[in-house]
Write a protein that holds these residues in place. Structure first.
Motif, PDB file in Angstrom:
ATOM      1  N   ASN A   1      -3.484   5.578  -2.453  1.00 50.25           N
ATOM      2  CA  ASN A   1      -2.677   6.667  -3.000  1.00 50.25           C
ATOM      3  C   ASN A   1      -3.383   7.375  -4.148  1.00 50.25           C
ATOM      4  N   LEU A   2      -4.025   6.601  -5.008  1.00 48.50           N
ATOM      5  CA  LEU A   2      -4.737   7.229  -6.116  1.00 48.50           C
ATOM      6  C   LEU A   2      -5.866   8.121  -5.606  1.00 48.50           C
ATOM      7  N   LEU A   3      -6.549   7.650  -4.561  1.00 49.41           N
ATOM      8  CA  LEU A   3      -7.639   8.461  -4.009  1.00 49.41           C
ATOM      9  C   LEU A   3      -7.078   9.768  -3.449  1.00 49.41           C
ATOM     10  N   ALA A   4      -5.935   9.684  -2.772  1.00 49.23           N
ATOM     11  CA  ALA A   4      -5.330  10.899  -2.210  1.00 49.23           C
ATOM     12  C   ALA A   4      -4.914  11.853  -3.328  1.00 49.23           C
ATOM     13  N   VAL A   5      -4.346  11.306  -4.398  1.00 45.66           N
ATOM     14  CA  VAL A   5      -3.935  12.140  -5.532  1.00 45.66           C
ATOM     15  C   VAL A   5      -5.167  12.801  -6.150  1.00 45.66           C
ATOM     16  N   GLU A   6      -6.212  11.996  -6.321  1.00 49.38           N
ATOM     17  CA  GLU A   6      -7.433  12.545  -6.932  1.00 49.38           C
ATOM     18  C   GLU A   6      -8.035  13.648  -6.057  1.00 49.38           C
ATOM     19  N   ASP A   7      -7.993  13.444  -4.741  1.00 47.59           N
ATOM     20  CA  ASP A   7      -8.508  14.477  -3.835  1.00 47.59           C
ATOM     21  C   ASP A   7      -7.741  15.784  -4.013  1.00 47.59           C
ATOM     22  N   LEU A   8      -6.439  15.666  -4.055  1.00 47.65           N
ATOM     23  CA  LEU A   8      -5.614  16.870  -4.206  1.00 47.65           C
ATOM     24  C   LEU A   8      -5.874  17.530  -5.551  1.00 47.65           C
ATOM     25  N   GLU A   9      -6.008  16.697  -6.591  1.00 47.09           N
ATOM     26  CA  GLU A   9      -6.265  17.259  -7.920  1.00 47.09           C
ATOM     27  C   GLU A   9      -7.609  17.975  -7.958  1.00 47.09           C
TER      28      GLU A   9
ATOM     29  N   LEU B   1       0.128   4.236 -10.757  1.00 45.20           N
ATOM     30  CA  LEU B   1       0.168   5.349  -9.801  1.00 45.20           C
ATOM     31  C   LEU B   1       1.122   6.458 -10.252  1.00 45.20           C
ATOM     32  N   ALA B   2       2.297   6.091 -10.720  1.00 44.27           N
ATOM     33  CA  ALA B   2       3.315   7.104 -11.029  1.00 44.27           C
ATOM     34  C   ALA B   2       3.585   7.162 -12.529  1.00 44.27           C
ATOM     35  N   ASP B   3       3.577   8.380 -13.064  1.00 51.46           N
ATOM     36  CA  ASP B   3       3.940   8.564 -14.467  1.00 51.46           C
ATOM     37  C   ASP B   3       5.448   8.488 -14.642  1.00 51.46           C
ATOM     38  N   ALA B   4       6.152   8.888 -13.595  1.00 52.24           N
ATOM     39  CA  ALA B   4       7.613   8.824 -13.622  1.00 52.24           C
ATOM     40  C   ALA B   4       8.075   8.592 -12.192  1.00 52.24           C
ATOM     41  N   GLN B   5       9.260   8.024 -12.033  1.00 51.59           N
ATOM     42  CA  GLN B   5       9.722   7.792 -10.672  1.00 51.59           C
ATOM     43  C   GLN B   5      11.211   7.978 -10.494  1.00 51.59           C
ATOM     44  N   ILE B   6      11.519   8.455  -9.280  1.00 49.75           N
ATOM     45  CA  ILE B   6      12.903   8.625  -8.852  1.00 49.75           C
ATOM     46  C   ILE B   6      13.190   7.532  -7.826  1.00 49.75           C
TER      47      ILE B   6
ATOM     48  N   GLY C   1      -0.820   0.550   6.291  1.00 49.23           N
ATOM     49  CA  GLY C   1      -1.017  -0.728   6.961  1.00 49.23           C
ATOM     50  C   GLY C   1       0.254  -1.547   7.034  1.00 49.23           C
ATOM     51  N   ALA C   2       1.379  -0.874   7.278  1.00 43.78           N
ATOM     52  CA  ALA C   2       2.691  -1.530   7.373  1.00 43.78           C
ATOM     53  C   ALA C   2       3.099  -2.195   6.064  1.00 43.78           C
ATOM     54  N   CYS C   3       2.456  -1.829   4.977  1.00 44.31           N
ATOM     55  CA  CYS C   3       2.779  -2.422   3.678  1.00 44.31           C
ATOM     56  C   CYS C   3       3.087  -1.339   2.657  1.00 44.31           C
ATOM     57  N   PRO C   4       4.200  -0.626   2.827  1.00 44.41           N
ATOM     58  CA  PRO C   4       4.498   0.457   1.884  1.00 44.41           C
ATOM     59  C   PRO C   4       4.642  -0.035   0.446  1.00 44.41           C
ATOM     60  N   HIS C   5       5.113  -1.269   0.282  1.00 47.87           N
ATOM     61  CA  HIS C   5       5.269  -1.791  -1.088  1.00 47.87           C
ATOM     62  C   HIS C   5       3.911  -2.035  -1.735  1.00 47.87           C
ATOM     63  N   THR C   6       2.948  -2.548  -0.931  1.00 49.82           N
ATOM     64  CA  THR C   6       1.601  -2.772  -1.463  1.00 49.82           C
ATOM     65  C   THR C   6       0.989  -1.458  -1.930  1.00 49.82           C
ATOM     66  N   ALA C   7       1.193  -0.419  -1.140  1.00 48.07           N
ATOM     67  CA  ALA C   7       0.529   0.858  -1.418  1.00 48.07           C
ATOM     68  C   ALA C   7       1.030   1.524  -2.695  1.00 48.07           C
ATOM     69  N   ILE C   8       2.236   1.154  -3.148  1.00 44.00           N
ATOM     70  CA  ILE C   8       2.698   1.769  -4.395  1.00 44.00           C
ATOM     71  C   ILE C   8       2.672   0.788  -5.559  1.00 44.00           C
ATOM     72  N   ARG C   9       2.258  -0.442  -5.286  1.00 43.54           N
ATOM     73  CA  ARG C   9       2.359  -1.412  -6.373  1.00 43.54           C
ATOM     74  C   ARG C   9       1.117  -2.302  -6.521  1.00 43.54           C
ATOM     75  N   ASP C  10       0.892  -3.216  -5.578  1.00 42.70           N
ATOM     76  CA  ASP C  10      -0.196  -4.185  -5.764  1.00 42.70           C
ATOM     77  C   ASP C  10      -1.569  -3.537  -5.620  1.00 42.70           C
ATOM     78  N   ASP C  11      -1.690  -2.621  -4.674  1.00 39.26           N
ATOM     79  CA  ASP C  11      -2.976  -1.956  -4.498  1.00 39.26           C
ATOM     80  C   ASP C  11      -2.744  -0.473  -4.242  1.00 39.26           C
ATOM     81  N   VAL C  12      -2.748   0.277  -5.326  1.00 39.65           N
ATOM     82  CA  VAL C  12      -2.426   1.703  -5.231  1.00 39.65           C
ATOM     83  C   VAL C  12      -3.661   2.549  -4.894  1.00 39.65           C
ATOM     84  N   THR C  13      -4.785   1.892  -4.618  1.00 37.56           N
ATOM     85  CA  THR C  13      -6.045   2.621  -4.411  1.00 37.56           C
ATOM     86  C   THR C  13      -5.931   3.798  -3.431  1.00 37.56           C
TER      87      THR C  13
END
Ligand SMILES: Nc1nc2c(ncn2[C@@H]2O[C@H](COP(=O)(O)OP(=O)(O)OP(=O)(O)O)[C@@H](O)[C@H]2O)c(=O)[nH]1
Ligand SMILES: [Mg+2]
Ligand SMILES: [Zn+2]
Ligand SMILES: [Zn+2]
Lengths: 238, 249
Positions: free
Chosen positions: B93-101, B127-132, B79-91
């Motif tokens: 991304n978490l759902l996508a990770v859970e789907d893949l898992e 969202l991230a255990d470690a980050q680059i 939704g044009a908010c890449p910062h939101t998706a990794i920080r304020d509301d990671v939902t």
């Protein structure tokens, strides 16, 4: 007694349930040439069609988990006072039957999952949340909304209003990302929908069960959702 | 000594490690991820989530690279908010990770590519255990010195595309030195697709973090907005995890 905080949270875009990925159909509408001046009309069209169906389904879901009987009672008994998982499943099915667009069902399921995730974390043992979990991992958003509202002690009318408000506000705030819109104007659009929202809230509350759950849809919006799904350039998921 | 939290002990080592890759637009995040897949996918079961801002370019680049089966690459709209998706509301991304898992269990590593954003966007530890954090020499030699949460406190800072340094008039070594100076001992890696040694070093770093994660010694750190600060005893540190508990001695 409810403090009303729960309803405010549900109406707040900052609630972390994934709402920022969704434009309530506005992105494909604008791409297909909807003029910006017609966005208020677009909001009204949604309120009267999909908005009504979803608000009414939210209210039925809320009632199915005892929301109307135990307002504010997060500690509803372990036996699940007023929670009827079968009735909740029926409402879910009825809503699915009234949602002909596969991508829109999918997105609603994603938004529903966001609410389930929230509920699972905050009230894992609540009987209403357990009933919600029986619907699978991705229940439609209005159903999850009704359940979460019940758990947080919202009033029945607030459930319908928050469902409609969230839809209108989703369109308005997506417009800021998609078109040259003054944010104050967008706020004005939402306020301008107050009349239609009030009348749709009344209609939603008058619905007694799945037999009279409205099946109003907006074919144009559904068509747009199908086009949007296959686009490779888009900002919002739908 | 880093402040130890219950973190991994409770989540255990069962779930895949989630590695975030953030950094400004075009610094080589997707390419870096493709490289990781190429280097590691033989030994590790991997999946990738991309956060495209406008196109599905990132997901397509990775699919086209042929380094992972395409169904292991999910694209998430932000939704044009890449910062939101990794920080304020990671939902999302978490759902996508859970789907893949769920789909490819058991996974060892899920890499999440942030939509290219500004210098202050970093991953929430939710969202991230470690980050680059990925910079490139083409962004200018002084970027590393300017700092920011990702540059200063990501688990690994990559100074990418060092092969371009002579062409853009940047001293890559100086850039690495500047970056190290602002990171209090955290690692910095000079990387280039044309430098096989640097690629092996990148893969080695991921292996090490994964091993630490599995043994419970890796503590997810929040590079977040909080500036590192000093105490009377002269130690300088950040408070991983956001809350300033100030329980440390
Ligand atoms: N010379 C050189 N070019 C590189 C290197 N790594 C990546 N590139 C190029 O840099 C450009 C951008 O790379 P991407 O991997 O798409 O960058 P990104 O950070 O994912 O970009 P966004 O997702 O758009 O923010 C591409 O043309 C790559 O081929 C490198 O080590 N050396
Ligand atoms: Mg990329
Ligand atoms: Zn934003
Ligand atoms: Zn301190």
């Amino acid at each position: 007694m409810s403090t009303g905080l729960g309803t405010l949270l549900l109406a707040d875009a900052r609630l972390p349930v994934g709402g920022h990925t969704y434009s309530a159909g506005l992105e494909p509408a604008l791409l297909d040439g909807l003029p910006v001046e017609r966005i208020p009309a677009y909001i009204e069209a949604r309120m009267r069609t999909v908005g009504l169906a979803e608000a009414a389904a939210s209210v039925l879901a809320y009632r199915a988990v005892g929301g109307a009987f135990v307002p504010g009672r997060i500690e509803a008994g372990p036996e699940g006072l007023g929670v009827d998982a079968d009735a909740l499943a029926d409402v879910h099915e009825a809503l699915l039957a009234r949602s002909p667009s596969a991508p829109l069902r999918e997105i609603s399921g994603l938004l529903g999952r966001g609410l389930v995730r929230l509920a699972d974390r905050l009230w894992p043992e609540h009987p209403a949340v357990k009933a919600l979990r029986t619907l699978g991992r991705a229940p439609q958003r209005p159903i999850a909304l009704g359940v979460v509202a019940a758990v947080m002690g919202s009033e029945e009318a607030e459930v319908a209003r928050v469902s409609l408000y969230d839809d209108a506000q989703t369109v308005a705030s997506a417009a800021l990302k998609l078109a040259p819109v003054d944010p104050v104007d967008a706020a004005g659009w939402v306020l301008g929908a107050e009349g239609v929202i009030s009348s749709v809230v009344a209609e939603a509350l008058a619905v007694e069960g799945i037999d009279d759950l409205p099946a109003r849809t907006a074919p144009q919006i559904e068509g747009w959702s199908l086009e949007h799904q296959v686009k490779t350039r888009r900002i919002f998921v739908a | 000594m880093p402040e130890q939290t219950e973190g991994n002990a409770t989540t255990g080592t069962r779930r895949a490690m989630r590695l975030g890759v953030a950094g400004p637009v075009g610094t080589g995040k997707s390419t870096l991820i493709a490289t990781l897949c190429r280097e590691l996918a033989d030994e590790l079961s991997m999946a990738v989530v991309t956060n495209d801002i406008y196109t599905d370019e990132d997901a397509r680049l990775l699919r086209a690279a042929g380094v992972l089966p395409i169904e292991r690459i999910h694209a998430v709209e932000t939704g044009a908010c890449p910062h939101t998706a990794i920080r304020d509301d990671v939902t999302p991304n978490l759902l996508a990770v859970e789907d893949l898992e769920a789909e490819f269990a058991p996974l060892d590593l899920v890499v999440v590519e942030s939509g290219g954003d500004n210098l202050t966007a970093t991953f929430s530890p939710a969202l991230a255990d470690a980050q680059i954090f990925c910079l490139d020499v083409a962004g200018g030699g002084d970027v590393a010195r300017k700092g920011g949460p990702g540059i200063e406190r990501a688990d690994l800072l990559v100074v990418n595309k060092t092969d371009l340094a002579p062409h853009v008039g940047v001293d890559a070594e100086q850039m690495v030195t500047d970056a190290k100076a602002s990171r209090g001992g955290l690692p910095v890696l000079a990387l280039s697709q044309h430098d096989e040694v640097s690629i092996k070093a990148l893969a080695g770093w991921v292996h090490q973090v994964l091993a630490d994660y599995r043994s419970g010694t890796h503590v997810p750190r929040d590079p977040g907005p909080m500036a590192p600060h000093s105490h009377a005893d002269g130690t300088t540190h950040t408070h991983e995890g956001g809350e300033d508990g100030h329980e440390h001695a």
